[in-house]
Design an enzyme around this catalytic site. Structure first.
Site, PDB file in Angstrom:
ATOM      1  N   THR A   1      40.909  34.268  44.640  1.00 40.40           N
ATOM      2  CA  THR A   1      41.436  33.186  45.480  1.00 40.40           C
ATOM      3  C   THR A   1      41.234  31.811  44.864  1.00 40.40           C
ATOM      4  OG1 THR A   1      41.070  34.472  47.479  1.00 40.40           O
ATOM      5  CG2 THR A   1      41.199  32.104  47.763  1.00 40.40           C
TER       6      THR A   1
ATOM      7  N   SER B   1      41.093  40.528  42.880  1.00 44.03           N
ATOM      8  CA  SER B   1      40.015  41.436  42.482  1.00 44.03           C
ATOM      9  C   SER B   1      40.096  42.804  43.148  1.00 44.03           C
ATOM     10  CB  SER B   1      38.650  40.802  42.733  1.00 44.03           C
ATOM     11  OG  SER B   1      38.319  40.846  44.100  1.00 44.03           O
TER      12      SER B   1
ATOM     13  N   THR C   1      26.089  41.686  48.376  1.00 41.07           N
ATOM     14  CA  THR C   1      27.202  42.326  49.073  1.00 41.07           C
ATOM     15  C   THR C   1      28.024  41.244  49.785  1.00 41.07           C
ATOM     16  OG1 THR C   1      27.742  44.159  50.559  1.00 41.07           O
ATOM     17  CG2 THR C   1      25.899  42.789  51.248  1.00 41.07           C
TER      18      THR C   1
ATOM     19  N   THR D   1      36.555  37.448  45.549  1.00 41.86           N
ATOM     20  CA  THR D   1      35.364  37.807  46.326  1.00 41.86           C
ATOM     21  C   THR D   1      35.378  39.260  46.795  1.00 41.86           C
ATOM     22  OG1 THR D   1      36.372  37.061  48.401  1.00 41.86           O
ATOM     23  CG2 THR D   1      35.069  35.442  47.167  1.00 41.86           C
ATOM     24  N   ASP D   2      36.592  39.842  46.910  1.00 42.09           N
ATOM     25  CA  ASP D   2      36.663  41.180  47.515  1.00 42.09           C
ATOM     26  C   ASP D   2      35.805  42.205  46.766  1.00 42.09           C
ATOM     27  OD1 ASP D   2      38.327  40.192  49.424  1.00 42.09           O
ATOM     28  OD2 ASP D   2      40.179  41.005  48.578  1.00 42.09           O
TER      29      ASP D   2
ATOM     30  N   CYS E   1      22.873  50.662  57.712  1.00 45.18           N
ATOM     31  CA  CYS E   1      22.300  49.395  58.188  1.00 45.18           C
ATOM     32  C   CYS E   1      22.383  48.272  57.152  1.00 45.18           C
ATOM     33  CB  CYS E   1      20.837  49.584  58.579  1.00 45.18           C
ATOM     34  SG  CYS E   1      20.643  50.659  59.983  1.00 45.18           S
TER      35      CYS E   1
HETATM   36  N1  ASP Z   1      41.698  38.967  47.587  1.00 42.22           N
HETATM   37  C1  ASP Z   1      40.922  37.963  46.909  1.00 42.22           C
HETATM   38  C2  ASP Z   1      40.288  38.589  45.688  1.00 42.22           C
HETATM   39  O1  ASP Z   1      39.319  39.278  45.818  1.00 42.22           O
HETATM   40  C3  ASP Z   1      39.895  37.403  47.828  1.00 42.22           C
HETATM   41  C4  ASP Z   1      39.065  36.264  47.262  1.00 42.22           C
HETATM   42  O2  ASP Z   1      39.020  35.990  46.095  1.00 42.22           O
HETATM   43  O3  ASP Z   1      38.379  35.615  48.091  1.00 42.22           O
HETATM   44  O4  ASP Z   1      40.778  38.421  44.602  1.00 42.22           O
END
Ligand code: ASP
Length: 371
Positions: free
Chosen positions: A43, A89, A191, A120-121, A305
């Site tokens: 992103t 990602s 995570t 982030t994914d 958990c």
């Molecule tokens: N879909 C995006 C990725 O993982 C989400 C992000 O970067 O926040 O590339």
């Protein structure tokens, strides 16, 4: 392919001069340090397309050239490299991890640290895999990204990127980390817990390595020791493996589980209840698990958990799994466990050796003694 798009100090877009605004800031002068930014996508470098956000080639370098803060002498010299293609990602593969590890190792001597821009994914998966690949790492490798693109009016991208650069240039952090939302986290402990918050990552079973509020702090006693210089950096290769995860829930079908536990499966992460418990009174459940273990499928117990460690003998419902041959995953994240299984099965190890190694701390991924 790794495209060395440009050194942004070469085209004059962003150099770190010895003079410039902010010299009076408490951050040390870092302009002699050289940091390589490797942009894999995510992103942070996306823009809106007809079907939603999509990675845009060249966007990061363009945007960095518009950031005067990068001229501050507390900032290192930066070189931006961009992968072709830049990806969301969600599309990352084991081959991409190999490329990333190889690119870091290939230029290791030229830079003081690496900042990897990543979606982030799956950032926590990559941050979990890299420590198993980059052995003898003595420099920071910091993954970052953002929840909103760099060019958005409101965004978390600028702060994440700038602080990741400062951390990579100014501190002794010989490990793979994630910097995101004011926290520096060990990569193989992290995570993604939020799809919406700027504080998207946590490391539930290991305290943050650092924090970036008004003070930039790295807690050195939590950081791995610097490896002996003579050890040098070596790269371990990973290959994709036949592994899967399976989440237990009340009413889970033994028949479905049986179907999952079929070759070519080599290992299953069983996402159990609480301390590591399962429905031991459920008709056929324990037998199904035992048969798979006896057939040489590794079953690794991790708790749903997230926070806390597996204690397979705390309850009868966990002891039944232990007796059936299930291995405790201790306090590993699912991401770290998947990366570790991929790493172990990429070596020439017997099933028994894999089980033993799973319970040893190899790179800081679980609480115990680093091997
Ligand atoms: N879909 C995006 C990725 O993982 C989400 C992000 O970067 O926040 O590339």
């Amino acid at each position: 392919m790794c495209l060395d798009l440009q050194s942004i100090s070469d085209n004059g877009a962003s150099v770190n001069p010895m003079t410039g605004a902010g010299q009076g800031q408490q951050l040390g002068n870092q302009w002699m340090k050289k940091i390589c930014i490797i942009n894999t996508g995510g992103t942070i470098g996306m823009s809106a397309g007809p079907d939603g956000l999509r990675p845009e080639p060249g966007f990061i370098a363009e945007q960095l050239a518009l950031m005067p803060e990068l001229n501050n002498p507390s900032m290192p010299q930066i070189t931006v490299q961009e992968y072709e293609p830049v990806i969301d990602s969600s599309n990352i593969q084991v081959a991409d991890w190999r490329q990333l590890a190889g690119d870091i190792a290939g230029q290791y001597e030229q830079f003081d640290g690496f900042v990897v821009l990543h979606g982030t994914d799956t950032m926590a998966y990559t941050a979990s895999a890299l420590p198993f690949m980059l052995r003898g790492l003595g420099k920071p490798v910091i993954l970052t990204g953002s929840q909103l693109p760099l060019a958005d009016v409101r965004n978390d991208a600028r702060e994440n990127l700038k602080t990741a650069l400062l951390l990579a240039a100014g501190y002794t952090i010989p490990e793979v980390c994630i910097y995101f939302g004011e926290l520096l986290l060990r990569g193989c402990r992290a995570t993604k817990h939020s799809a919406a918050s700027f504080n998207a990552f946590s490391s539930p079973n290991y305290p943050p390595l650092g924090s970036a509020g008004t003070e930039l702090e790295v807690f050195q006693d939590r950081v791995l020791p610097v490896p002996p210089l003579e050890q040098g950096l070596s790269v371990e290769s990973l290959q994709p493996q036949e592994i899967a995860t399976f989440r237990l829930f009340p009413g889970v079908s033994v028949e479905v589980l049986q179907n999952v536990l079929q070759r070519p499966l080599k290992a299953l992460i069983l996402e159990s209840f609480g301390d590591g418990n399962g429905p031991s009174r459920h008709q056929g459940f324990v037998e199904c698990i035992r048969d798979a273990c006896q057939a040489g499928i590794v079953i690794l117990n991790l708790s749903q958990c997230g926070h806390g460690s597996i204690r397979q003998t705390a309850y009868e419902t966990g002891a039944a799994l232990e007796k059936a041959g299930v291995v405790s995953g201790c306090d590993m994240t699912i991401e770290a466990a998947l990366a570790k299984l991929t790493y172990l099965f990429s070596r020439d190890l017997s099933v028994e050796q894999v089980k033993t190694e799973l319970q040893r701390d190899l790179v800081g991924e679980l609480t115990g003694t680093v091997a």
